[in-house]
Design a protein around this motif. Structure first.
Motif, mmCIF file in Angstrom:
data_model
loop_
_atom_site.group_PDB
_atom_site.id
_atom_site.type_symbol
_atom_site.label_atom_id
_atom_site.label_comp_id
_atom_site.label_asym_id
_atom_site.label_seq_id
_atom_site.Cartn_x
_atom_site.Cartn_y
_atom_site.Cartn_z
ATOM 1 N N LEU A 141 0.835 -1.207 0.000
ATOM 2 C CA LEU A 141 0.000 0.000 0.000
ATOM 3 C C LEU A 141 0.869 1.256 0.000
ATOM 4 C CD1 LEU A 141 -2.718 1.519 0.332
ATOM 5 C CD2 LEU A 141 -2.521 1.118 2.779
ATOM 6 N N GLU A 142 1.876 1.271 0.848
ATOM 7 C CA GLU A 142 2.763 2.435 0.919
ATOM 8 C C GLU A 142 3.602 2.600 -0.339
ATOM 9 O OE1 GLU A 142 4.940 1.746 4.500
ATOM 10 O OE2 GLU A 142 3.192 2.091 5.777
ATOM 11 N N ARG A 143 3.997 1.487 -0.941
ATOM 12 C CA ARG A 143 4.860 1.532 -2.124
ATOM 13 C C ARG A 143 4.108 2.030 -3.361
ATOM 14 N NH1 ARG A 143 5.214 -2.753 -5.199
ATOM 15 N NH2 ARG A 143 4.857 -4.171 -3.466
ATOM 16 N N ILE A 144 2.917 1.503 -3.613
ATOM 17 C CA ILE A 144 2.212 1.850 -4.857
ATOM 18 C C ILE A 144 1.159 2.928 -4.672
ATOM 19 C CG2 ILE A 144 2.633 -0.430 -5.842
ATOM 20 C CD1 ILE A 144 -0.296 -1.122 -5.314
ATOM 21 N N GLY A 145 0.796 3.245 -3.438
ATOM 22 C CA GLY A 145 -0.197 4.277 -3.182
ATOM 23 C C GLY A 145 -1.598 3.712 -3.046
ATOM 24 N N PRO A 146 -2.471 4.434 -2.357
ATOM 25 C CA PRO A 146 -3.803 3.903 -2.077
ATOM 26 C C PRO A 146 -4.685 3.720 -3.308
ATOM 27 C CG PRO A 146 -3.597 6.137 -1.227
ATOM 28 C CD PRO A 146 -2.241 5.712 -1.702
ATOM 29 N N ILE A 147 -4.588 4.577 -4.282
ATOM 30 C CA ILE A 147 -5.458 4.444 -5.456
ATOM 31 C C ILE A 147 -5.089 3.199 -6.255
ATOM 32 C CG2 ILE A 147 -6.171 5.524 -7.629
ATOM 33 C CD1 ILE A 147 -6.047 8.205 -6.174
ATOM 34 N N ALA A 148 -3.809 2.984 -6.472
ATOM 35 C CA ALA A 148 -3.383 1.776 -7.192
ATOM 36 C C ALA A 148 -3.709 0.523 -6.380
ATOM 37 C CB ALA A 148 -1.887 1.840 -7.483
ATOM 38 N N TYR A 149 -3.548 0.591 -5.068
ATOM 39 C CA TYR A 149 -3.803 -0.561 -4.191
ATOM 40 C C TYR A 149 -5.287 -0.944 -4.212
ATOM 41 C CZ TYR A 149 -3.852 -3.398 0.073
ATOM 42 O OH TYR A 149 -4.019 -4.415 0.974
ATOM 43 N N TYR A 150 -6.166 0.021 -4.032
ATOM 44 C CA TYR A 150 -7.591 -0.284 -3.950
ATOM 45 C C TYR A 150 -8.258 -0.436 -5.313
ATOM 46 C CZ TYR A 150 -7.302 0.533 1.032
ATOM 47 O OH TYR A 150 -6.965 0.435 2.357
ATOM 48 N N ARG A 183 -18.367 -5.792 -1.233
ATOM 49 C CA ARG A 183 -18.470 -6.902 -0.274
ATOM 50 C C ARG A 183 -17.213 -7.755 -0.281
ATOM 51 N NH1 ARG A 183 -23.701 -7.249 -2.513
ATOM 52 N NH2 ARG A 183 -23.054 -9.069 -3.694
ATOM 53 N N VAL A 184 -16.644 -7.985 -1.445
ATOM 54 C CA VAL A 184 -15.404 -8.769 -1.538
ATOM 55 C C VAL A 184 -14.270 -8.010 -0.868
ATOM 56 C CG1 VAL A 184 -13.674 -9.679 -3.121
ATOM 57 C CG2 VAL A 184 -16.097 -10.041 -3.597
ATOM 58 N N MET A 185 -14.158 -6.707 -1.139
ATOM 59 C CA MET A 185 -13.089 -5.905 -0.560
ATOM 60 C C MET A 185 -13.186 -5.859 0.965
ATOM 61 S SD MET A 185 -12.167 -1.887 -1.191
ATOM 62 C CE MET A 185 -13.419 -1.232 -0.101
ATOM 63 N N MET A 186 -14.383 -5.704 1.486
ATOM 64 C CA MET A 186 -14.578 -5.569 2.932
ATOM 65 C C MET A 186 -14.589 -6.915 3.653
ATOM 66 S SD MET A 186 -14.470 -2.431 3.369
ATOM 67 C CE MET A 186 -14.906 -2.292 5.067
ATOM 68 N N GLY A 187 -14.660 -7.991 2.891
ATOM 69 C CA GLY A 187 -14.658 -9.313 3.517
ATOM 70 C C GLY A 187 -16.012 -9.721 4.054
ATOM 71 N N THR A 188 -17.076 -9.149 3.515
ATOM 72 C CA THR A 188 -18.418 -9.473 4.010
ATOM 73 C C THR A 188 -19.227 -10.317 3.038
ATOM 74 O OG1 THR A 188 -19.278 -7.384 3.123
ATOM 75 C CG2 THR A 188 -18.546 -7.405 5.429
ATOM 76 N N ASP A 189 -18.613 -10.789 1.962
ATOM 77 C CA ASP A 189 -19.314 -11.641 1.005
ATOM 78 C C ASP A 189 -19.380 -13.049 1.586
ATOM 79 O OD1 ASP A 189 -20.266 -13.120 -1.154
ATOM 80 O OD2 ASP A 189 -19.247 -11.839 -2.600
ATOM 81 N N LEU A 209 -8.082 -15.039 10.294
ATOM 82 C CA LEU A 209 -6.961 -14.255 10.796
ATOM 83 C C LEU A 209 -6.390 -13.305 9.755
ATOM 84 C CD1 LEU A 209 -5.101 -17.061 12.741
ATOM 85 C CD2 LEU A 209 -6.666 -15.350 13.646
ATOM 86 N N ALA A 210 -6.789 -13.494 8.511
ATOM 87 C CA ALA A 210 -6.232 -12.675 7.444
ATOM 88 C C ALA A 210 -7.042 -11.400 7.258
ATOM 89 C CB ALA A 210 -6.229 -13.460 6.131
ATOM 90 N N MET A 211 -6.362 -10.346 6.902
ATOM 91 C CA MET A 211 -7.035 -9.066 6.676
ATOM 92 C C MET A 211 -7.838 -9.111 5.381
ATOM 93 S SD MET A 211 -5.134 -5.478 6.778
ATOM 94 C CE MET A 211 -5.801 -4.005 6.119
ATOM 95 N N ARG A 212 -7.292 -9.750 4.382
ATOM 96 C CA ARG A 212 -7.999 -9.906 3.112
ATOM 97 C C ARG A 212 -7.462 -11.140 2.406
ATOM 98 N NH1 ARG A 212 -6.027 -8.387 -1.875
ATOM 99 N NH2 ARG A 212 -3.918 -7.614 -1.876
ATOM 100 N N MET A 213 -8.199 -11.593 1.413
ATOM 101 C CA MET A 213 -7.770 -12.757 0.659
ATOM 102 C C MET A 213 -6.771 -12.347 -0.409
ATOM 103 S SD MET A 213 -11.419 -14.634 0.159
ATOM 104 C CE MET A 213 -10.737 -15.961 -0.799
#
Length: 117
Positions: A33-42, A86-92, A100-104
């Motif tokens: 996230l820090e390396r590529i920036g938030p827009i590229a990351y999300y 929903r996929v991004m937030m982990g609620t799907d 234990l993982a923040m995201r897949m």
């Protein structure tokens, strides 16, 4: 008595190893996230976003329009579908997750859900 002690020790050791590996994964995500920036990351979770997500493009857009990175990020998220959110937030609920993982990882998401339908 000795077997129970060994099993208990093994469970504690395994749990610590899981915590360490999950921490490493989360740390790697934060570094990305820090390396590529938030827009590229999300942008991974916003398929309709077709603009360049490089830091240079974000800076150029800021210079031309005065929209800072946060404003551009909000604009990008306005193009996000409910399903992508929903996929991004982990609620799907259709996707089985590692609690234990923040995201897949991206390959796990692609195996679990089809974005086209």
């Amino acid at each position: 008595m000795g077997i129970c002690y060994k099993e208990s020790y093994l469970k504690k050791f395994t749990w610590k190893m899981l915590k360490i590996s999950d921490f490493c994964r989360l740390e790697a995500e934060q570094e990305k996230l820090e390396r590529i920036g938030p827009i590229a990351y999300y942008s991974e979770w916003v398929k309709a976003w077709k603009r360049d997500t490089s830091r240079e493009a974000i800076q150029k857009h800021f210079e031309e329009t005065g929209e800072d990175e946060t404003t551009q990020l909000i604009e990008m998220f306005s193009h996000q579908t409910d399903r992508e959110y929903r996929v991004m937030m982990g609620t799907d609920v259709r996707i089985r997750r590692d609690p234990l993982a923040m995201r897949m990882r991206e390959d796990q998401i692609k195996q679990s859900i089809d974005f086209e339908n």
